[in-house]
Design an enzyme around this catalytic site. Structure first.
Site, short mmCIF file in Angstrom:
data_model
loop_
_atom_site.label_atom_id
_atom_site.label_comp_id
_atom_site.label_asym_id
_atom_site.label_seq_id
_atom_site.Cartn_x
_atom_site.Cartn_y
_atom_site.Cartn_z
N CYS A 181 -8.64 -2.24 1.01
CA CYS A 181 -8.90 -2.62 -0.37
C CYS A 181 -7.91 -2.03 -1.37
O CYS A 181 -8.00 -2.31 -2.56
CB CYS A 181 -10.33 -2.25 -0.76
SG CYS A 181 -10.58 -0.47 -0.90
N CYS B 146 -6.22 2.81 0.68
CA CYS B 146 -7.03 2.16 1.71
C CYS B 146 -6.32 0.88 2.20
O CYS B 146 -5.98 0.03 1.37
CB CYS B 146 -8.42 1.81 1.17
SG CYS B 146 -9.40 0.88 2.36
N CYS C 296 -11.92 6.41 1.87
CA CYS C 296 -11.80 5.41 0.81
C CYS C 296 -13.09 5.46 -0.02
O CYS C 296 -14.17 5.22 0.51
CB CYS C 296 -11.62 4.02 1.41
SG CYS C 296 -11.87 2.72 0.18
N CYS D 152 -15.26 -2.31 -0.58
CA CYS D 152 -14.33 -2.28 0.55
C CYS D 152 -14.99 -2.97 1.76
O CYS D 152 -15.99 -2.49 2.28
CB CYS D 152 -13.98 -0.82 0.85
SG CYS D 152 -12.84 -0.61 2.20
N LYS E 21 -7.95 21.79 38.64
CA LYS E 21 -8.16 20.59 37.83
C LYS E 21 -7.11 19.53 38.17
O LYS E 21 -5.92 19.84 38.24
CB LYS E 21 -8.03 20.95 36.34
CG LYS E 21 -9.06 21.97 35.89
CD LYS E 21 -10.34 21.34 35.47
CE LYS E 21 -10.27 21.04 33.99
NZ LYS E 21 -11.58 20.87 33.40
N ASP F 44 -17.79 15.74 37.31
CA ASP F 44 -17.60 15.74 35.86
C ASP F 44 -18.85 15.17 35.19
O ASP F 44 -18.90 14.01 34.79
CB ASP F 44 -16.37 14.89 35.52
CG ASP F 44 -15.87 15.19 34.12
OD1 ASP F 44 -16.35 16.17 33.52
OD2 ASP F 44 -15.01 14.45 33.64
N LYS G 259 -15.28 18.90 42.08
CA LYS G 259 -15.78 19.34 40.78
C LYS G 259 -16.29 18.09 40.07
O LYS G 259 -15.51 17.24 39.63
CB LYS G 259 -14.66 20.00 39.97
CG LYS G 259 -15.15 20.62 38.68
CD LYS G 259 -14.07 21.49 38.07
CE LYS G 259 -14.55 22.29 36.89
NZ LYS G 259 -15.32 21.57 35.89
N TYR H 118 -24.81 22.14 44.07
CA TYR H 118 -23.70 22.87 44.70
C TYR H 118 -23.84 24.40 44.68
O TYR H 118 -22.89 25.10 44.99
CB TYR H 118 -22.37 22.47 44.07
CG TYR H 118 -22.37 22.44 42.55
CD1 TYR H 118 -22.59 23.58 41.79
CD2 TYR H 118 -22.15 21.24 41.88
CE1 TYR H 118 -22.58 23.54 40.41
CE2 TYR H 118 -22.15 21.18 40.49
CZ TYR H 118 -22.36 22.34 39.77
OH TYR H 118 -22.36 22.30 38.41
N GLU I 190 -14.82 21.93 47.55
CA GLU I 190 -15.77 20.89 47.16
C GLU I 190 -15.29 20.15 45.92
O GLU I 190 -14.31 20.56 45.29
CB GLU I 190 -17.17 21.46 46.96
CG GLU I 190 -17.23 22.73 46.15
CD GLU I 190 -18.58 23.44 46.31
OE1 GLU I 190 -19.39 23.30 45.40
OE2 GLU I 190 -18.80 24.12 47.33
#
Ligand code: IVH
Length: 672
Positions: free
Chosen positions: A410, A407, A425, A431, A313, A118, A116, A226, A114
Site C-alpha cells: 500500500c 509497504c 505497515c 492495506c 549430527k 528428531d 538420533k 532409548y 543408534e
C-alpha cells in the site's frame, strides 16, 4: 454372564487388546483382522460402561483420549533430563572415543550406535508394569505432565508384557510424528487455512501439548524408546536393557547396534548417512553410547550432558543457487517478512524457489547483495532457509539488498516497533494483505471455524467490495456470494450457513479470532476466562491485564492499544449485533460469585469429566478459594478427578487432607 464372568471378561479383553495393539503397532505383525479387533474393543467398551467402578485409565479403550481440556501440571524429574554433546565429523567422534579410553584405562570400551530421533523428548514412569506418568523434558529439571495425551500413543504400552521388568523404573525416548502422518496433518491444515508446521519435530511437540487428547490420538504420534533408568535394572549393559524393554512392549529401534571398534563407528555413520532417508521418521543424527552401565557410571556427567554419550549430527542438506530478487510479504498484523526468490534448485527431493530471510536484522547479518549465490538449507524443515552467501561468486559492483522503507502493498512508510526486529505497515484499515489476512485468520478452524472461505475467497470478497473487515462477513447473503466466480447456490449457502453457525463459537475463540497483536490461542483463552466478557476485556486497565497468567507488559499494552482504537470498538459492536458469543460460559475470577470457599486452599489432580481443569481452577477462585500446585500441610482440599497420581494420593492420605470429587466440589459451591 454373571457379574463375576463379566469382570473376568473385562480383564481378558484388556489383556488381549493390549497384546493385539502391540502386535499391530510395534511389531507390525497383526494376528487378527481389524474387524475382529474393533469387535473386541466394542465388547470391552460395553462391559466397561456397565461396570464403571472397574474403569481403568490404562484400559485399551482409553487410547482414544477425551475432549476434556486440561492444562498441564508441572512435575519434577527424578533424574534431570540432560542433553547430548554434539559432534559433526567422524574425527570428533574419534576424539571422544580417545577421551573415553583415557578415562577408562585398560578397558575395551564397547559402544552402541543408534539413531538420533528428531522429535520431542519424553520421560515415562512405570510402576508395577503400568504407565503412571509421562512428562516432557521441560527445562530439564521439571516438565509438563502430559500423561493423558501420551496414553493415546499406541506404541507406548500402558501395561507391560513379561515379568522381568523392575517394579519402578523410568524409560526415556522420543515422541515423533512419521513423515506420512506429518504430511497428512499439514495437508489438512493447509485446507483449513491454518499455519503449517515447519517440521515433524514441531508438529510432534505441538501435538503433545494440545489440550484435547482426542485430537492428539487422531494425529497418530509414535514413540521410540532409548534409555532405561532405575535402581534395579535387569542387565548390566544398555543394549541388553533396551532389548528387554522391547520384550516388555516398547518400540526400540532396530538400528541399535553394538560397535566394537572405530572402524565399526565409521561404517555405521557411512551407512546411516544415506539409509536414514528411507526411514519413516525424521532423524537428525546418530547417538553413540558406552554400553556397560558401570563404565557409564565411572565416566559420569558434565553439568549439561553425559560423558558416556555423544550425538553425531548429520549435515543438513544444502544447495547453492542464485538470488533473483528479494520480495517482501505483508502479514495480517502488518509485519513485513523478506523472502529470497531463487533460481529453482533441487534440495532433498523438492524444488526450492523461495526461502524466508525472517527479518531486517537477519537479512542485514547475511549481507546479501543482488545476484549473490546463496546457500539454502533444509534440515528436515519444509520451509527452507538461507544460511549464507558464497562470497567468491559475488559479482563485481553488486550492491547490498536494502530492506524496504514503504509497504510493498500500500506504499505506507513502515514503522519499527521499539525493541523488535520487525518492521510494520501501520495502515491497518487500508492495506489489502492485512485485511485479507485478518479475515482468513478469523474464519480459521481454531477460531470461528467457517468453512469455504480461504485466502482466495477472502481476497475476492475484498475486491468485490463486500468484505472490508471481519464484521462484514455477517452481512453476506447467498445471492451476494453467487455474483462471485466459482460460487453456485449450494456452495454459497454452505458458506452463509457456516457464518451463521459461528455465532455459537465459545467466547474464548472469539477473542483469539479478533487478531489482537501477540494474543495467541492460549493467551486468548486465559484472557477470556479472566475477563469473563468482552465488555470487561475492552475496559480492563493495564495492571489488571498484567495480572492474568501469561500476560506480560507487552501483551497487556497491545490489548489496551487494540481496544483504544475506535474502529476496533465499532467492529466489536457490529459483531455483538450479529449475535456472536461475547461472554464466558463459566463464572470468572473477577466477578467473584461468592466467598463460600473463604480462602481455602485447593490442589487439583487427575482428569475430570464434568468441567475442564482450568474451569475448576477458575471456579475455586471465583468462589474465594486458592489454587496451589503441590500438597502440603496448608492444603485444605484435594479436588481429585480420575487417575490421580499415586504419589499425590499417598501424600494426601498421610497428611489426612480430605479428597473430594467433582460432584462434592460442585455441591460445595451450590452447583451440585
Ligand atoms: S540419549 C542423558 N538417545 O536428543 C542423555 N537421546 O540432544 C539421554 N534423542 O534430549 C539422551 N534420539 O531428546 C538419546 N537415541 C537417542 C536419542 C536421543 C534423540 C534426543 C533426546 C535428547 C536430545 C539430546
Amino acid at each position: 454372564m454373571t457379574i463375576a464372568d463379566e469382570l473376568s471378561r473385562i480383564d481378558t479383553l484388556r489383556k488381549e487388546l493390549h497384546r493385539h495393539n502391540h502386535n499391530y503397532y510395534v511389531l507390525n505383525a497383526p494376528e487378527i483382522s481389524d474387524f475382529d479387533f474393533d469387535a473386541m474393543m466394542r465388547e470391552l467398551e460395553g462391559l466397561e460402561k456397565k461396570h464403571p467402578e472397574h474403569a481403568d485409565p490404562n484400559s485399551p479403550t482409553q487410547r482414544v483420549g477425551s475432549d476434556i481440556s486440561h492444562s498441564f501440571e508441572q512435575v519434577a524429574h527424578v533424574y534431570p533430563m540432560l542433553s547430548l554433546a554434539n559432534t559433526y565429523s567422524v574425527e570428533e567422534v574419534e576424539q571422544w572415543v580417545g577421551r573415553l579410553e583415557q578415562a577408562l584405562p585398560g578397558r575395551d570400551v564397547t559402544l552402541v550406535g543408534e539413531m538420533k530421533f528428531d522429535g520431542t523428548g519424553i520421560s515415562l514412569i512405570y510402576e508395577y508394569g503400568r504407565l503412571v506418568r509421562a512428562v516432557t523434558r521441560g527445562d530439564g529439571e521439571k516438565g509438563d505432565d502430559v500423561t493423558a495425551n501420551v496414553r493415546t500413543i499406541r506404541t507406548i504400552p500402558l501395561q507391560l508384557s513379561g515379568d522381568d521388568y523392575p517394579d519402578f523404573f523410568e524409560i526415556r525416548g522420543e515422541i515423533v510424528l512419521t513423515w506420512s502422518a506429518f504430511d497428512r496433518l499439514n495437508a489438512e491444515r493447509e485446507a483449513a487455512g491454518e499455519p503449517l508446521f515447519a517440521n515433524p519435530r514441531n508438529a510432534a511437540a505441538g501435538t503433545l501439548k494440545l489440550q484435547n487428547s482426542a485430537e492428539v490420538g487422531r494425529r497418530g504420534l509414535d514413540a521410540y524408546l532409548y534409555y532405561l533408568l532405575g535402581d534395579k535394572l535387569p542387565y548390566a549393559t544398555h543394549y541388553e536393557n533396551m532389548q528387554a524393554a522391547r520384550r516388555w512392549g516398547f518400540k526400540v529401534s532396530d538400528a541399535m547396534t553394538h560397535l566394537g571398534s572405530i572402524s565399526d563407528v565409521d561404517a555405521f555413520i557411512k551407512y546411516w548417512d544415506t539409509a536414514r532417508k528411507e526411514l519413516p521418521v525424521a532423524t537428525d543424527g546418530l547417538v553413540f553410547k558406552v554400553d556397560v552401565l558401570q563404565e557409564q557410571l565411572n565416566l559420569g556427567f558434565t553439568a549439561k550432558s553425559p560423558r558416556w554419550a555423544v550425538a553425531y549430527k548429520f549435515r543438513a542438506e544444502r544447495a547453492l543457487t542464485r538470488l533473483r530478487f528479494v520480495s517482501f510479504d505483508v502479514g495480517r498484523m502488518g509485519i513485513i517478512t523478506p523472502v529470497a526468490n531463487l533460481e529453482p534448485v533441487l534440495l532433498s527431493g523438492t524444488v526450492v524457489k523461495r526461502a524466508s530471510l525472517h527479518n531486517a536484522d537477519i537479512m542485514r547479518a547475511l549481507d546479501i547483495h543482488s545476484d549473490d549465490m546463496l546457500y539454502v538449507e533444509k534440515g528436515g524443515e519444509i520451509i527452507p532457509k538461507i544460511t549464507g552467501v558464497e562470497l567468491s561468486e559475488r559479482c563485481a559492483g553488486s550492491r547490498p539488498v536494502e530492506f524496504v522503507s514503504h509497504c510493498p502493498a500500500c506504499g505506507t512508510p513502515l514503522l519499527r516497533v521499539e525493541g523488535e526486529a520487525a518492521w510494520v505497515c501501520p495502515n491497518k484499515r487500508g492495506c489489502k494483505p492485512q485485511i485479507i489476512g485478518r479475515v482468513e485468520h478469523f474464519v480459521g478452524r481454531r477460531m470461528m471455524n467457517i468453512d469455504g472461505v480461504g485466502e482466495e475467497t477472502a481476497a475476492r470478497l475484498f475486491e468485490a467490495g463486500m468484505v472490508h473487515d471481519i464484521a462484514d462477513l455477517y452481512s453476506l447473503t447467498p445471492e451476494m456470494l453467487m455474483t462471485l466466480e466459482g460460487f453456485a447456490r449450494r456452495s454459497a449457502e454452505r458458506v452463509v450457513d457456516g457464518i451463521a453457525a459461528s455465532r455459537e463459537v465459545p467466547f474464548e475463540r472469539v477473542v483469539f479470532a479478533l487478531s489482537i497483536p501477540y494474543v495467541g490461542e492460549t493467551t486468548a483463552r486465559k484472557l477470556a476466562r479472566a475477563a469473563g466478557s468482552l465488555d470487561r476485556l475492552m475496559d480492563m486497565p493495564l495492571a489488571e491485564l498484567e495480572a492474568v497468567e501469561d500476560v506480560g507488559p507487552r501483551i497487556a499494552r497491545s490489548i489496551v492499544d487494540y481496544f483504544a482504537d475506535e474502529e476496533n470498538r465499532r467492529i466489536v459492536e457490529r459483531l455483538r449485533d450479529a449475535g456472536l458469543t461475547m461472554e464466558c460460559a463459566l463464572p470468572d475470577n473477577q466477578n467473584g460469585v461468592s466467598d463460600v470457599l473463604g480462602g481455602k486452599t485447593f490442589v487439583i489432580s487427575g482428569v475430570f469429566s464434568l468441567h475442564g481443569r482450568d474451569d475448576y481452577k477458575a471456579m475455586i477462585e471465583a468462589y474465594g478459594g486458592k489454587n496451589t500446585g503441590s500438597i502440603s500441610k496448608k492444603t485444605d482440599y484435594i479436588l481429585a478427578g480420575e487417575n490421580m497420581g499415586p504419589v499425590k494420593l499417598e501424600k494426601a492420605q498421610k497428611l489426612g487432607i480430605p479428597i473430594i470429587d467433582e460432584q462434592t466440589f460442585l455441591s460445595m459451591i451450590g452447583q451440585g
